[in-house]
Design a protein around this motif. Structure first.
Motif, mmCIF file in Angstrom:
data_model
loop_
_atom_site.group_PDB
_atom_site.id
_atom_site.type_symbol
_atom_site.label_atom_id
_atom_site.label_comp_id
_atom_site.label_asym_id
_atom_site.label_seq_id
_atom_site.Cartn_x
_atom_site.Cartn_y
_atom_site.Cartn_z
ATOM 1 N N ASP A 15 5.935 1.027 2.945
ATOM 2 C CA ASP A 15 4.283 1.768 1.856
ATOM 3 C C ASP A 15 4.926 0.017 0.444
ATOM 4 O O ASP A 15 3.512 0.551 0.544
ATOM 5 N N LEU A 98 2.048 12.059 -4.460
ATOM 6 C CA LEU A 98 3.237 12.959 -4.490
ATOM 7 C C LEU A 98 3.868 14.174 -5.528
ATOM 8 O O LEU A 98 4.334 13.369 -6.386
ATOM 9 N N ARG A 121 -2.573 12.330 -1.156
ATOM 10 C CA ARG A 121 -2.084 13.595 0.003
ATOM 11 C C ARG A 121 -1.313 14.655 -0.187
ATOM 12 O O ARG A 121 -1.490 15.365 0.887
ATOM 13 N N GLU A 122 -1.315 14.672 -1.659
ATOM 14 C CA GLU A 122 -1.114 16.300 -1.904
ATOM 15 C C GLU A 122 -1.757 16.554 -2.762
ATOM 16 O O GLU A 122 -1.255 16.296 -4.112
ATOM 17 N N PHE A 137 -9.795 8.181 2.462
ATOM 18 C CA PHE A 137 -8.967 7.958 2.559
ATOM 19 C C PHE A 137 -8.304 7.023 4.150
ATOM 20 O O PHE A 137 -7.172 6.574 4.071
ATOM 21 N N TRP A 138 -9.162 7.118 5.218
ATOM 22 C CA TRP A 138 -9.215 6.791 6.473
ATOM 23 C C TRP A 138 -9.589 4.579 6.075
ATOM 24 O O TRP A 138 -10.436 4.006 6.370
ATOM 25 N N ARG A 283 -4.921 3.245 10.131
ATOM 26 C CA ARG A 283 -4.313 3.522 8.011
ATOM 27 C C ARG A 283 -3.516 1.780 7.994
ATOM 28 O O ARG A 283 -2.896 1.567 6.829
#
Length: 328
Positions: A15, A98, A121-122, A137-138, A283
């Motif tokens: 990441d 997050l 994501r959260e 997102f994708w 992704r």
């Protein structure tokens, strides 16, 4: 007038590699940008590789959470809080979204940017930002990070991703070896030994020796077993991330499972082949300035023949890392 920017993204290795092109974009589009980066201590070397990062602020959340209320951990958390409290930023950009990153964001001073509820994501994390951004997102991770940075700082980027790793690649001469990453964080990512042996054979036919990476005793044992019968293969000892990056930068090719080091190889500009078995490359495809191949899919590992074809294509290229040279 300079703009002080704090990036919040603490982990993981892959990441963080995906973040680097966004840092290059910021440096290119925000005159006088002063970029600091909060990162997990185990990965603190990574921001320092990038030419645009002014200061790295390490955090030890992974270590602290094991003994959260011990005197040592409380003192370390207090020191971090004082450090952040003494800093004023124009923009605090949370690129993780997050709750563990929100814990850090809430200790900072500056206009807080992050993903909106549909993009994070959260989703709960989005409640803590002053400015929220939509990023579909994708999309590949590198694209998502570039889009988020561009939205937060008000510019439009263009062109292929620039990982900004000249501090590692400048002056490197490519050597006749292949780097192999046969291990991963989960056993369901592993590729069959007989397929690895076919790849080893093809690489040796091309005149390349083998350097296998390992990061734990179990990975070392697996790698040593794999190279039995390959006298020109070497299982490298555990090294720092910077040392591994330098090994990758001088490699003719890298073949590895879907791991952070495989993504780093691609970012360094090495021809890189990634083997996906328990994850999808939709992704997190390999991205970089040289040849890359992201092979396989969740539940559908690539065949040895598919990987061998990619090896042949990769070795037919002459791409080199920035500042590097391929021997004649």
């Amino acid at each position: 007038m300079s703009k002080k920017i704090l990036i919040v993204r603490t982990s993981s290795l892959g990441d963080l590699v995906h973040m680097l092109p966004a840092m290059s974009d910021i440096a290119a589009h925000v005159p006088g940008a002063q970029i600091d980066w909060i990162v997990e201590e185990n990965f603190a070397e990574i921001p320092g590789w990038h030419r645009a990062i002014r200061e790295t602020i390490p955090v030890a959340h992974r270590r602290w959470r094991k003994h959260w209320w011990s005197a040592e951990t409380r003192a370390a958390r207090a020191a971090l809080r004082r450090n952040l409290d003494a800093r004023q930023y124009d923009i605090v950009l949370d690129m993780q979204a997050l709750m563990k990153s929100i814990w850090l964001v809430r200790q900072t001073h500056g206009l807080r940017h992050g993903l909106d509820m549909r993009s994070a994501r959260e989703p709960l994390a989005s409640l803590f930002y002053d400015v929220k951004h939509t990023v579909e997102f994708w999309q590949p991770a590198v694209t998502r990070q570039r889009k988020l940075a561009a939205a937060a700082l008000g510019y439009t980027y263009e062109g292929p991703p620039d990982f900004g790793l000249e501090r590692i690649t400048d002056g490197v001469e490519i050597q006749p070896y292949a780097v192999i990453m046969p291990s991963a964080s989960r056993d369901d990512k592993l590729w069959p030994e007989e397929d690895w042996h076919k790849v080893f054979g093809r690489l040796r036919e091309k005149g390349l020796s083998l350097k296998l990476l390992s990061g734990s005793p179990a990975e070392t044992a697996r790698a040593q077993k794999l190279v039995q019968g390959h006298p020109d293969a070497e299982v490298l000892p555990r090294m720092s991330l910077t040392e591994v990056a330098k090994v990758l930068a001088a490699a003719r090719i890298m073949v590895g499972l879907d791991s952070g080091l495989t993504h780093l190889s691609a970012g360094l500009g090495r021809p890189t082949i990634g083997i996906y078995k328990a994850s999808t490359p939709v992704r997190t495809p390999l991205e970089g300035p040289a040849y890359t191949a992201s092979l396989g899919e969740r539940g559908n590992a690539p065949s040895a023949e598919t990987v061998l074809s990619a090896v042949d294509q990769a070795l037919a290229t002459q791409a080199v890392p920035l500042g590097g040279d391929v021997p004649a």
